[in-house]
Write a protein that holds these residues in place. Structure first.
Motif, PDB file in Angstrom:
ATOM      1  N   VAL A  10     -15.885  21.500 -12.149  1.00 51.61           N
ATOM      2  CA  VAL A  10     -15.174  22.499 -10.554  1.00 51.61           C
ATOM      3  C   VAL A  10     -16.379  23.283 -10.265  1.00 51.61           C
ATOM      4  O   VAL A  10     -17.001  23.927 -11.536  1.00 51.61           O
ATOM      5  CB  VAL A  10     -13.730  23.348 -11.679  1.00 51.61           C
ATOM      6  N   THR A  11     -16.357  23.577  -8.991  1.00 44.45           N
ATOM      7  CA  THR A  11     -16.733  24.739  -7.991  1.00 44.45           C
ATOM      8  C   THR A  11     -15.748  25.873  -7.929  1.00 44.45           C
ATOM      9  O   THR A  11     -15.220  25.889  -7.066  1.00 44.45           O
ATOM     10  CB  THR A  11     -17.787  24.224  -7.499  1.00 44.45           C
ATOM     11  N   VAL A  12     -16.317  27.219  -8.109  1.00 41.38           N
ATOM     12  CA  VAL A  12     -15.500  28.135  -7.916  1.00 41.38           C
ATOM     13  C   VAL A  12     -15.985  28.823  -6.950  1.00 41.38           C
ATOM     14  O   VAL A  12     -17.517  29.230  -6.191  1.00 41.38           O
ATOM     15  CB  VAL A  12     -15.348  29.631  -9.386  1.00 41.38           C
ATOM     16  N   VAL A  13     -15.996  29.236  -5.589  1.00 40.25           N
ATOM     17  CA  VAL A  13     -15.848  29.246  -4.017  1.00 40.25           C
ATOM     18  C   VAL A  13     -15.267  31.005  -3.736  1.00 40.25           C
ATOM     19  O   VAL A  13     -14.055  30.978  -3.735  1.00 40.25           O
ATOM     20  CB  VAL A  13     -15.791  28.598  -3.046  1.00 40.25           C
ATOM     21  N   THR A  14     -16.559  31.677  -4.134  1.00 35.25           N
ATOM     22  CA  THR A  14     -16.615  33.188  -4.141  1.00 35.25           C
ATOM     23  C   THR A  14     -17.103  33.847  -2.301  1.00 35.25           C
ATOM     24  O   THR A  14     -17.644  33.439  -2.445  1.00 35.25           O
ATOM     25  CB  THR A  14     -16.696  33.994  -5.035  1.00 35.25           C
ATOM     26  N   ALA A  15     -16.080  33.848  -1.890  1.00 37.09           N
ATOM     27  CA  ALA A  15     -16.621  34.949  -0.655  1.00 37.09           C
ATOM     28  C   ALA A  15     -16.115  35.981  -0.529  1.00 37.09           C
ATOM     29  O   ALA A  15     -15.327  36.735  -0.989  1.00 37.09           O
ATOM     30  CB  ALA A  15     -15.792  33.856   0.999  1.00 37.09           C
ATOM     31  N   PRO A  16     -17.662  36.943   0.289  1.00 38.86           N
ATOM     32  CA  PRO A  16     -17.314  38.288   0.813  1.00 38.86           C
ATOM     33  C   PRO A  16     -16.197  38.489   2.184  1.00 38.86           C
ATOM     34  O   PRO A  16     -15.736  37.837   2.913  1.00 38.86           O
ATOM     35  CB  PRO A  16     -18.698  38.375   1.170  1.00 38.86           C
ATOM     36  N   ASN A  17     -16.356  40.312   1.375  1.00 42.84           N
ATOM     37  CA  ASN A  17     -15.107  40.258   2.841  1.00 42.84           C
ATOM     38  C   ASN A  17     -16.198  40.692   3.961  1.00 42.84           C
ATOM     39  O   ASN A  17     -17.169  41.462   4.270  1.00 42.84           O
ATOM     40  CB  ASN A  17     -14.496  41.637   2.249  1.00 42.84           C
ATOM     41  N   GLY A  18     -15.061  40.434   5.362  1.00 39.66           N
ATOM     42  CA  GLY A  18     -15.793  40.736   6.385  1.00 39.66           C
ATOM     43  C   GLY A  18     -14.970  41.295   6.968  1.00 39.66           C
ATOM     44  O   GLY A  18     -13.870  41.307   6.806  1.00 39.66           O
ATOM     45  N   PHE A  19     -15.034  40.965   8.409  1.00 39.55           N
ATOM     46  CA  PHE A  19     -14.518  41.402   9.827  1.00 39.55           C
ATOM     47  C   PHE A  19     -14.851  40.593  11.020  1.00 39.55           C
ATOM     48  O   PHE A  19     -16.259  40.300  10.968  1.00 39.55           O
ATOM     49  CB  PHE A  19     -15.066  42.644  10.215  1.00 39.55           C
ATOM     50  N   ASP A  20     -13.767  40.715  11.752  1.00 36.81           N
ATOM     51  CA  ASP A  20     -13.839  39.636  12.690  1.00 36.81           C
ATOM     52  C   ASP A  20     -14.155  39.879  13.801  1.00 36.81           C
ATOM     53  O   ASP A  20     -14.678  41.616  14.365  1.00 36.81           O
ATOM     54  CB  ASP A  20     -12.613  38.443  13.117  1.00 36.81           C
ATOM     55  N   ALA A  21     -14.523  39.406  14.981  1.00 41.84           N
ATOM     56  CA  ALA A  21     -15.481  40.269  16.674  1.00 41.84           C
ATOM     57  C   ALA A  21     -13.942  41.198  16.704  1.00 41.84           C
ATOM     58  O   ALA A  21     -14.477  42.766  17.919  1.00 41.84           O
ATOM     59  CB  ALA A  21     -15.220  38.845  17.105  1.00 41.84           C
ATOM     60  N   GLU A  22     -12.556  41.196  16.494  1.00 44.89           N
ATOM     61  CA  GLU A  22     -12.002  42.487  16.866  1.00 44.89           C
ATOM     62  C   GLU A  22     -11.526  43.791  15.863  1.00 44.89           C
ATOM     63  O   GLU A  22     -11.032  44.670  15.889  1.00 44.89           O
ATOM     64  CB  GLU A  22     -10.431  41.464  17.279  1.00 44.89           C
ATOM     65  N   GLY A  23     -12.434  43.309  14.728  1.00 44.78           N
ATOM     66  CA  GLY A  23     -12.612  44.310  13.988  1.00 44.78           C
ATOM     67  C   GLY A  23     -11.865  44.282  12.545  1.00 44.78           C
ATOM     68  O   GLY A  23     -11.480  44.658  12.234  1.00 44.78           O
ATOM     69  N   ASN A  24     -11.052  43.002  12.279  1.00 45.75           N
ATOM     70  CA  ASN A  24      -9.948  42.695  12.215  1.00 45.75           C
ATOM     71  C   ASN A  24     -10.249  42.498  10.447  1.00 45.75           C
ATOM     72  O   ASN A  24     -11.160  41.290  10.204  1.00 45.75           O
ATOM     73  CB  ASN A  24      -8.673  41.662  11.950  1.00 45.75           C
ATOM     74  N   ALA A  25      -9.934  42.623   9.075  1.00 47.17           N
ATOM     75  CA  ALA A  25     -10.549  42.616   8.185  1.00 47.17           C
ATOM     76  C   ALA A  25     -10.230  40.677   8.104  1.00 47.17           C
ATOM     77  O   ALA A  25      -8.691  40.074   7.981  1.00 47.17           O
ATOM     78  CB  ALA A  25      -9.628  42.641   6.638  1.00 47.17           C
ATOM     79  N   SER A  26     -11.473  39.459   7.343  1.00 51.75           N
ATOM     80  CA  SER A  26     -11.736  38.764   6.960  1.00 51.75           C
ATOM     81  C   SER A  26     -12.027  38.371   6.333  1.00 51.75           C
ATOM     82  O   SER A  26     -12.920  39.026   5.592  1.00 51.75           O
ATOM     83  CB  SER A  26     -11.534  38.162   8.625  1.00 51.75           C
ATOM     84  N   THR A  27     -12.486  36.933   5.824  1.00 49.09           N
ATOM     85  CA  THR A  27     -13.069  36.656   4.630  1.00 49.09           C
ATOM     86  C   THR A  27     -13.843  35.411   4.750  1.00 49.09           C
ATOM     87  O   THR A  27     -14.117  34.388   6.096  1.00 49.09           O
ATOM     88  CB  THR A  27     -12.276  35.521   3.393  1.00 49.09           C
ATOM     89  N   ASP A  28     -14.921  35.914   4.374  1.00 52.77           N
ATOM     90  CA  ASP A  28     -16.375  35.460   5.385  1.00 52.77           C
ATOM     91  C   ASP A  28     -16.930  34.107   4.664  1.00 52.77           C
ATOM     92  O   ASP A  28     -17.371  33.921   3.527  1.00 52.77           O
ATOM     93  CB  ASP A  28     -17.353  35.894   5.666  1.00 52.77           C
ATOM     94  N   TRP A  29     -15.865  32.867   4.942  1.00 54.99           N
ATOM     95  CA  TRP A  29     -16.302  31.844   4.192  1.00 54.99           C
ATOM     96  C   TRP A  29     -17.695  30.926   4.177  1.00 54.99           C
ATOM     97  O   TRP A  29     -17.746  29.848   3.502  1.00 54.99           O
ATOM     98  CB  TRP A  29     -15.193  30.478   3.885  1.00 54.99           C
ATOM     99  N   SER A  30     -18.575  31.027   5.093  1.00 57.41           N
ATOM    100  CA  SER A  30     -20.334  30.816   5.725  1.00 57.41           C
ATOM    101  C   SER A  30     -20.848  31.168   5.091  1.00 57.41           C
ATOM    102  O   SER A  30     -21.545  30.119   5.150  1.00 57.41           O
ATOM    103  CB  SER A  30     -19.975  30.988   7.024  1.00 57.41           C
ATOM    104  N   SER A  31     -20.619  32.646   4.245  1.00 51.50           N
ATOM    105  CA  SER A  31     -21.780  33.088   3.341  1.00 51.50           C
ATOM    106  C   SER A  31     -20.945  32.462   2.080  1.00 51.50           C
ATOM    107  O   SER A  31     -21.519  33.740   1.139  1.00 51.50           O
ATOM    108  CB  SER A  31     -22.047  34.050   3.550  1.00 51.50           C
ATOM    109  N   ALA A  32     -20.235  31.978   1.433  1.00 51.22           N
ATOM    110  CA  ALA A  32     -19.653  32.011   0.119  1.00 51.22           C
ATOM    111  C   ALA A  32     -20.530  31.595  -0.768  1.00 51.22           C
ATOM    112  O   ALA A  32     -21.233  30.542  -0.893  1.00 51.22           O
ATOM    113  CB  ALA A  32     -18.446  31.119   0.418  1.00 51.22           C
TER     114      ALA A  32
END
Length: 110
Positions: A10-32
């Motif tokens: 099993v692989t645990v995938v942990t992504a950092p919190n980030g912000f989208d282009a509008e400044g809304n909180a989002s999860t950055d799965w591309s750098s997980a």
């Protein structure tokens, strides 16, 4: 300590919190980050949207070794599937050979 019965990788995938282009909180799965452990995954339930039958939700019971870093926001990868951690992972402690982290994970299709 290893989980007594742990036949699954099993692989645990942990992504950092980030912000989208509008400044809304989002999860950055591309750098997980990814951590692979031996655990146990078993199907628990499956349901579908009865009106259009266009969405299936499958729930799994997952047991991971004690001390595994896994949280509510994380994802799991198992047998080519991506599962969302649902609720808080809970420690089961007391009998050393049986100690583990138990959680529910869900797969959404459609």
């Amino acid at each position: 300590m290893a989980l007594l019965l742990a036949p699954h990788t099993v692989t645990v995938v942990t992504a950092p919190n980030g912000f989208d282009a509008e400044g809304n909180a989002s999860t950055d799965w591309s750098s997980a980050g990814r951590t692979t452990v031996q655990g146990q995954v078993e199907p628990a339930a499956s349901s579908e949207n009865r009106d259009n039958r266009d969405q299936v939700v499958t729930t799994y019971l997952v047991r991971l070794p004690p001390g595994t870093a896994v949280a509510l926001r994380d994802r799991l990868e198992w047998l080519g599937l991506t599962l969302e951690v649902t609720g808080d992972p809970l420690p089961w402690l007391g009998l050393t050979a049986l100690d583990h982290i138990q959680l529910t994970a869900t797969r959404f299709r459609g």
